[in-house]
Design a protein around this motif. Structure first.
Motif, PDB file in Angstrom:
ATOM      1  N   VAL A   2      49.585  42.374  46.487  1.00 50.93           N
ATOM      2  CA  VAL A   2      48.806  43.114  45.219  1.00 50.93           C
ATOM      3  C   VAL A   2      47.521  42.488  45.093  1.00 50.93           C
ATOM      4  CG1 VAL A   2      48.878  43.834  42.935  1.00 50.93           C
ATOM      5  CG2 VAL A   2      51.067  43.744  44.369  1.00 50.93           C
ATOM      6  N   GLN A   3      46.306  43.480  44.986  1.00 50.73           N
ATOM      7  CA  GLN A   3      45.042  43.009  44.657  1.00 50.73           C
ATOM      8  C   GLN A   3      44.805  43.096  43.322  1.00 50.73           C
ATOM      9  OE1 GLN A   3      42.986  42.320  47.297  1.00 50.73           O
ATOM     10  NE2 GLN A   3      44.875  42.389  48.399  1.00 50.73           N
ATOM     11  N   LEU A   4      44.315  41.961  42.634  1.00 49.19           N
ATOM     12  CA  LEU A   4      43.953  41.935  41.231  1.00 49.19           C
ATOM     13  C   LEU A   4      42.615  41.427  41.268  1.00 49.19           C
ATOM     14  CD1 LEU A   4      47.008  39.672  40.401  1.00 49.19           C
ATOM     15  CD2 LEU A   4      46.991  41.977  40.130  1.00 49.19           C
ATOM     16  N   VAL A   5      41.752  42.207  40.145  1.00 43.63           N
ATOM     17  CA  VAL A   5      40.425  42.037  40.069  1.00 43.63           C
ATOM     18  C   VAL A   5      40.354  41.784  38.211  1.00 43.63           C
ATOM     19  CG1 VAL A   5      38.201  42.922  40.045  1.00 43.63           C
ATOM     20  CG2 VAL A   5      39.989  43.651  41.944  1.00 43.63           C
ATOM     21  N   GLU A   6      39.616  40.638  38.104  1.00 43.63           N
ATOM     22  CA  GLU A   6      39.315  40.283  36.435  1.00 43.63           C
ATOM     23  C   GLU A   6      38.062  40.600  36.400  1.00 43.63           C
ATOM     24  OE1 GLU A   6      41.872  36.782  38.328  1.00 43.63           O
ATOM     25  OE2 GLU A   6      40.114  37.907  39.059  1.00 43.63           O
ATOM     26  N   SER A   7      37.810  40.918  35.030  1.00 46.03           N
ATOM     27  CA  SER A   7      36.655  41.244  34.380  1.00 46.03           C
ATOM     28  C   SER A   7      36.306  40.905  33.015  1.00 46.03           C
ATOM     29  CB  SER A   7      36.023  42.742  34.663  1.00 46.03           C
ATOM     30  OG  SER A   7      37.038  43.465  34.025  1.00 46.03           O
ATOM     31  N   GLY A   8      35.186  40.748  32.409  1.00 42.54           N
ATOM     32  CA  GLY A   8      35.114  40.567  31.080  1.00 42.54           C
ATOM     33  C   GLY A   8      34.631  39.198  30.554  1.00 42.54           C
ATOM     34  N   GLY A   9      34.678  38.391  31.540  1.00 46.57           N
ATOM     35  CA  GLY A   9      34.131  36.868  31.131  1.00 46.57           C
ATOM     36  C   GLY A   9      32.581  36.991  30.982  1.00 46.57           C
ATOM     37  N   LEU A  19      39.441  39.995  28.071  1.00 47.73           N
ATOM     38  CA  LEU A  19      39.433  39.763  29.692  1.00 47.73           C
ATOM     39  C   LEU A  19      40.378  41.095  30.015  1.00 47.73           C
ATOM     40  CD1 LEU A  19      39.923  35.906  30.452  1.00 47.73           C
ATOM     41  CD2 LEU A  19      37.739  37.519  30.134  1.00 47.73           C
ATOM     42  N   SER A  20      40.144  41.600  31.259  1.00 49.31           N
ATOM     43  CA  SER A  20      40.841  42.650  31.653  1.00 49.31           C
ATOM     44  C   SER A  20      41.040  42.218  33.226  1.00 49.31           C
ATOM     45  CB  SER A  20      40.300  44.077  31.783  1.00 49.31           C
ATOM     46  OG  SER A  20      40.116  44.524  30.401  1.00 49.31           O
ATOM     47  N   CYS A  21      42.461  42.393  33.665  1.00 54.71           N
ATOM     48  CA  CYS A  21      42.952  42.523  35.019  1.00 54.71           C
ATOM     49  C   CYS A  21      43.360  43.634  35.580  1.00 54.71           C
ATOM     50  CB  CYS A  21      43.995  41.473  35.193  1.00 54.71           C
ATOM     51  SG  CYS A  21      44.615  41.064  36.740  1.00 54.71           S
ATOM     52  N   ALA A  22      42.581  44.513  36.720  1.00 56.64           N
ATOM     53  CA  ALA A  22      43.172  45.490  37.107  1.00 56.64           C
ATOM     54  C   ALA A  22      43.978  45.273  38.578  1.00 56.64           C
ATOM     55  CB  ALA A  22      41.845  46.440  37.297  1.00 56.64           C
ATOM     56  N   ALA A  23      45.092  45.820  38.592  1.00 57.10           N
ATOM     57  CA  ALA A  23      46.108  45.726  39.736  1.00 57.10           C
ATOM     58  C   ALA A  23      46.324  46.934  40.530  1.00 57.10           C
ATOM     59  CB  ALA A  23      47.646  45.343  39.121  1.00 57.10           C
ATOM     60  N   SER A  24      46.330  46.745  41.899  1.00 59.81           N
ATOM     61  CA  SER A  24      46.625  48.019  42.914  1.00 59.81           C
ATOM     62  C   SER A  24      47.978  48.152  42.987  1.00 59.81           C
ATOM     63  CB  SER A  24      45.883  47.456  44.182  1.00 59.81           C
ATOM     64  OG  SER A  24      46.691  46.513  44.775  1.00 59.81           O
ATOM     65  N   GLY A  25      48.516  49.143  43.515  1.00 56.95           N
ATOM     66  CA  GLY A  25      49.938  49.309  43.723  1.00 56.95           C
ATOM     67  C   GLY A  25      50.223  50.619  42.774  1.00 56.95           C
ATOM     68  N   ARG A  26      51.625  50.789  43.077  1.00 56.93           N
ATOM     69  CA  ARG A  26      52.232  52.087  42.207  1.00 56.93           C
ATOM     70  C   ARG A  26      53.445  51.514  41.512  1.00 56.93           C
ATOM     71  NH1 ARG A  26      52.413  56.924  46.654  1.00 56.93           N
ATOM     72  NH2 ARG A  26      52.734  58.151  44.784  1.00 56.93           N
ATOM     73  N   THR A  27      53.621  50.247  41.477  1.00 62.50           N
ATOM     74  CA  THR A  27      54.777  49.432  40.881  1.00 62.50           C
ATOM     75  C   THR A  27      54.429  48.578  39.827  1.00 62.50           C
ATOM     76  OG1 THR A  27      55.392  48.287  42.588  1.00 62.50           O
ATOM     77  CG2 THR A  27      56.513  50.210  42.733  1.00 62.50           C
TER      78      THR A  27
END
Length: 129
Positions: free
Chosen positions: A2-9, A20-28
């Motif tokens: 799964v791909q995870l991308v952090e932001s907000g620092g 902070l936010s972490c956006a994840a790929s995938g459907r589950t």
């Protein structure tokens, strides 16, 4: 993975707040246990907070209890870390992590970084005194 991308620092004064936010790929995404870890310069990576799938039960390390809040929005495939009353010792790179591959049998597995299957690249948080 799964791909995870952090932001907000970013840079904040002591006593201030960041989210902070972490956006994840995938459907589950709703089936993943999610967590935040951090690593200060020259130190080992340490557990910060975790949130479980289904129940939404949360866990925190002692240094952040009462100051940080982890939450998730399954509709947006996103996990958050609200950080209040920040201290200089909170300065670190913060990493998002996801666990989805195995059945967990013990009560404190969520605090072990080796248990997680996917990791983001991290976002820098710097707190000035």
């Amino acid at each position: 993975q799964v791909q995870l991308v952090e932001s907000g620092g970013g840079l904040v004064q002591a006593g201030g707040s960041l989210r902070l936010s972490c956006a994840a790929s995938g459907r589950t995404f709703s089936t993943y246990h999610m967590a935040w870890f951090r690593q200060a310069a020259g130190r080992e990576r340490e557990f910060v907070a975790a949130i479980m799938r289904n129940s939404g039960v949360t866990y925190y390390s002692d240094p952040v209890k009462g100051r940080f809040t982890i939450s998730r929005d399954n509709a947006k495939n996103t996990v958050y870390l609200q950080m209040n009353s920040l201290k200089p010792e909170d300065t670190a790179v913060y990493y998002c992590a996801a666990e989805y591959a195995t059945l967990r049998l013990d009560s404190t597995w969520y605090a072990r970084d080796k248990e997680y299957d996917s990791w983001g690249q991290g976002t820098q948080v710097t707190v000035s005194s």
